[in-house]
Design a protein around this motif. Sequence first.
Motif, PDB file in Angstrom:
ATOM      1  N   HIS A  87       0.907  -1.249   0.070  1.00  0.00           N
ATOM      2  CA  HIS A  87      -0.039  -0.009  -0.008  1.00  0.00           C
ATOM      3  C   HIS A  87       0.880   1.439  -0.075  1.00  0.00           C
ATOM      4  N   LEU A  88       1.922   1.170   0.815  1.00  0.00           N
ATOM      5  CA  LEU A  88       2.889   2.214   0.767  1.00  0.00           C
ATOM      6  C   LEU A  88       3.470   2.618  -0.692  1.00  0.00           C
ATOM      7  N   ASP A  91       0.982   4.160  -2.702  1.00  0.00           N
ATOM      8  CA  ASP A  91       0.619   5.594  -2.348  1.00  0.00           C
ATOM      9  C   ASP A  91       1.718   6.346  -2.983  1.00  0.00           C
ATOM     10  N   GLU A  96      -0.159   1.070  -9.880  1.00  0.00           N
ATOM     11  CA  GLU A  96      -1.314   1.708  -9.777  1.00  0.00           C
ATOM     12  C   GLU A  96      -2.090   1.268 -10.903  1.00  0.00           C
TER      13      GLU A  96
END
Length: 125
Positions: A87-88, A91, A96
């Motif tokens: 997830h990091l 981010d 993506e």
Amino acid sequence: MNQQRPINLDLTKFSFPLPALTSITHRVAGVILFVGVIFLLCALSCSLESAEGFATTKKSMTTGFGSFITWGLLAALAFHFVAGIKHLLMDIGFGETKESGFYAAVFTIVASSILIILAGVWVWA
């Protein structure tokens, strides 16, 4: 208001993609860790009260059930850690796209499975 819409959705009829399942599991692992911290703090408190409390805590943690709880918390921590790193990275812009999200989910499952197996070997060896 449309009267034809369902009131209770049957979630078993939906087919979630693998990245969604790993994201949901990441949240479940976080809840398990939150509850597990309460268990670990109680065990720590009991072990610090006296020598007898330490012996009792050590004995309960080395039983089959205590080892299973320890392994379960380590498994939740391993999955939550690997999924958190994923997830990091997402981010900051990596992974993506739909295809890279799928491969990241596969990597999350494989890496956390390896860590969970190693945790089991460590707890029960």
